[in-house]
Design a protein around this motif. Structure first.
Motif, short mmCIF file in Angstrom:
data_model
loop_
_atom_site.label_atom_id
_atom_site.label_comp_id
_atom_site.label_asym_id
_atom_site.label_seq_id
_atom_site.Cartn_x
_atom_site.Cartn_y
_atom_site.Cartn_z
N ASN A 95 36.89 26.34 44.48
CA ASN A 95 35.84 27.33 44.25
C ASN A 95 34.50 26.93 44.87
N GLY A 96 34.46 25.81 45.57
CA GLY A 96 33.22 25.30 46.10
C GLY A 96 32.96 25.69 47.53
N SER A 97 32.09 24.91 48.16
CA SER A 97 31.63 25.24 49.50
C SER A 97 32.74 25.14 50.54
N THR A 98 33.71 24.24 50.30
CA THR A 98 34.81 24.10 51.26
C THR A 98 35.63 25.39 51.36
N LEU A 141 46.56 29.62 43.68
CA LEU A 141 46.70 28.50 42.76
C LEU A 141 45.70 28.54 41.62
N PHE A 142 44.46 28.94 41.89
CA PHE A 142 43.40 28.81 40.91
C PHE A 142 42.77 30.13 40.48
N GLY A 143 43.20 31.23 41.06
CA GLY A 143 42.68 32.52 40.66
C GLY A 143 41.72 33.12 41.68
N VAL A 144 41.57 34.44 41.59
CA VAL A 144 40.76 35.22 42.52
C VAL A 144 39.40 35.49 41.89
N ALA A 201 48.59 37.18 37.17
CA ALA A 201 49.62 37.19 38.22
C ALA A 201 49.44 38.38 39.15
N LYS A 202 48.90 39.48 38.62
CA LYS A 202 48.68 40.67 39.43
C LYS A 202 47.75 40.39 40.60
N LYS A 203 46.80 39.47 40.41
CA LYS A 203 45.86 39.12 41.46
C LYS A 203 46.35 37.94 42.29
N ARG A 204 47.03 37.00 41.65
CA ARG A 204 47.38 35.76 42.34
C ARG A 204 48.61 35.92 43.24
N LEU A 205 49.55 36.78 42.86
CA LEU A 205 50.75 36.96 43.70
C LEU A 205 50.41 37.58 45.05
N PRO A 206 49.56 38.64 45.10
CA PRO A 206 49.16 39.14 46.43
C PRO A 206 48.44 38.09 47.26
N ALA A 207 47.66 37.23 46.61
CA ALA A 207 46.98 36.16 47.34
C ALA A 207 48.01 35.21 47.96
N ALA A 208 49.08 34.93 47.22
CA ALA A 208 50.14 34.07 47.76
C ALA A 208 50.80 34.72 48.97
N ALA A 209 51.04 36.04 48.89
CA ALA A 209 51.64 36.75 50.02
C ALA A 209 50.72 36.72 51.23
N ARG A 210 49.43 36.90 51.00
CA ARG A 210 48.46 36.84 52.10
C ARG A 210 48.40 35.44 52.70
#
Length: 277
Positions: free
Chosen positions: A19-22, A95-98, A106-115
Motif C-alpha cells: 500500500n506504500g510508495s512502491t 493479495l491485500f485488497g483493493v 473476494a468480489k474485488k480481489r478476484l478481478p484483480a488477480a485476473a488482471r
C-alpha cells in the motif's frame, strides 16, 4: 517471539509495502504504459481508416511502430517495465485488497488477480519483443489459433461461446461504467482543476465507451465462431477494428472508434496522475 507473531508481523510489513510508495509507483508506471499502447493502437487504426496504415492495429503493431522510433529499443524496455509494474500492482490488490469500499472482499480481489495474470502476459510479450524474440505476434492469428485449439477439446464449442459471451458482457459493462463516469470513485477529484476534470471526463467517457464497443465486438465474433464451429471467424483486435469499416457507415465508424481508443490512452495518462492507489 513465536512463529504466529512473526508471521503476522511479516504480513503486516508486506501489506504496508503493497500500500506504500512502491506499489503506487508501479501502478502509475503501469497505467502510463497502458496509455502508450492504447494511444498507438488508436493512431494505427486511424491510419488504417484513412488508407495509410503500415502496421496492424493491435499490440504487435504498436510495438513495431514504437521500435521504428529513435531510441525505440529503450522505449520498448521501459514499456515492458511499466507493464510489469501494472502486474505487480494488481497482484498486491489480489493479495491485500483493493483501494475503496469493500476492497478486501473476494468480489474485488478476484478481478484483480485476473488482471494480474493478463498484464503479466502482456508484459512478457512486450519484453520478449524488446529482446528480439518476436513475443507479440498478430492478435488475429493468435485468436484463431487459440479458438481452434479450444474447440478441439470436449465441450470446446461451448467454452468458446461462453467466453465470447463473457467478453460481450464485459464490453457492455465497460461502456456503461464509462458513460456513468464510475471512474470518479477512483480519482482524487479534489486535486483536479475544472479544466482537468473536463479533460478527464471527455477522455474517460469517450475512451471507455470505445473500448467497451471493441470488447463487445470481439466477443460477438467469438460467439459467432462457436455457433458456426468455424475458428477462423474469431477476430483479434486488428480484424475487429477493421470490421467497423465494413459497416454501412464505412470507415467513419472506424475513425470514431479509433479516436476513442486514442482518448482512452490519454485517459490512462490522467489515471496515472490522479488515480487513488
Amino acid at each position: 517471539m513465536n512463529a504466529n507473531v512473526l508471521a503476522r508481523s511479516g504480513r503486516g510489513r508486506a501489506r504496508r509495502a503493497a500500500n506504500g510508495s512502491t506499489a503506487e509507483g508501479a501502478a502509475r508506471a503501469g497505467l502510463t504504459a497502458r496509455g502508450v499502447i492504447y494511444l498507438l493502437v488508436g493512431i494505427l487504426a486511424l491510419q488504417i481508416a484513412f488508407g495509410t496504415g503500415e502496421h496492424e492495429a493491435d499490440r504487435g503493431g504498436a510495438l513495431a511502430e514504437l521500435s521504428d522510433k529513435p531510441f525505440g529499443a529503450v522505449l520498448l524496455w521501459a514499456l515492458g517495465a511499466g507493464l510489469v509494474g501494472m502486474a505487480l500492482w494488481r497482484l498486491s490488490e489480489a493479495l491485500f485488497g483493493v483501494t475503496g469500499k469493500d476492497g478486501h472482499t473476494a468480489k474485488k480481489r478476484l478481478p484483480a488477480a485476473a488482471r494480474c495474470v493478463f498484464y503479466a502476459f502482456v508484459a512478457y510479450s512486450v519484453l520478449a519483443f524488446a529482446a528480439g524474440s518476436g513475443g507479440s505476434g498478430s492478435s488475429d492469428q493468435q485468436s484463431r489459433d487459440v479458438t481452434s485449439r479450444v474447440m478441439e477439446v470436449p465441450a470446446g464449442q461451448w467454452i468458446v461461446g461462453l467466453v465470447g459471451a463473457g467478453i460481450v458482457v464485459a464490453g457492455v459493462v465497460i461502456a456503461v461504467q464509462a458513460l456513468r463516469r464510475s471512474y470518479h470513485k477512483k480519482l482524487k477529484l479534489g486535486e483536479l482543476s475544472p479544466r482537468a476534470r473536463r479533460l478527464v471526463d471527455v477522455t474517460g467517457v469517450g475512451g471507455g465507451a470505445a473500448r467497451g464497443i471493441v470488447f463487445a465486438a470481439a466477443g460477438a465474433f467469438a460467439v459467432r465462431a462457436a455457433v458456426d464451429y468455424q475458428p477462423d471467424k474469431a477476430k483479434g483486435l486488428d480484424d475487429t477494428l477493421r470490421s467497423f469499416a465494413d459497416t454501412p457507415l464505412g470507415p467513419w465508424l472506424l475513425v470514431c472508434v479509433a479516436a476513442g481508443l486514442v482518448l482512452f490512452g490519454v485517459f490512462s495518462f490522467a489515471l496515472a496522475r490522479w488515480r487513488r492507489v
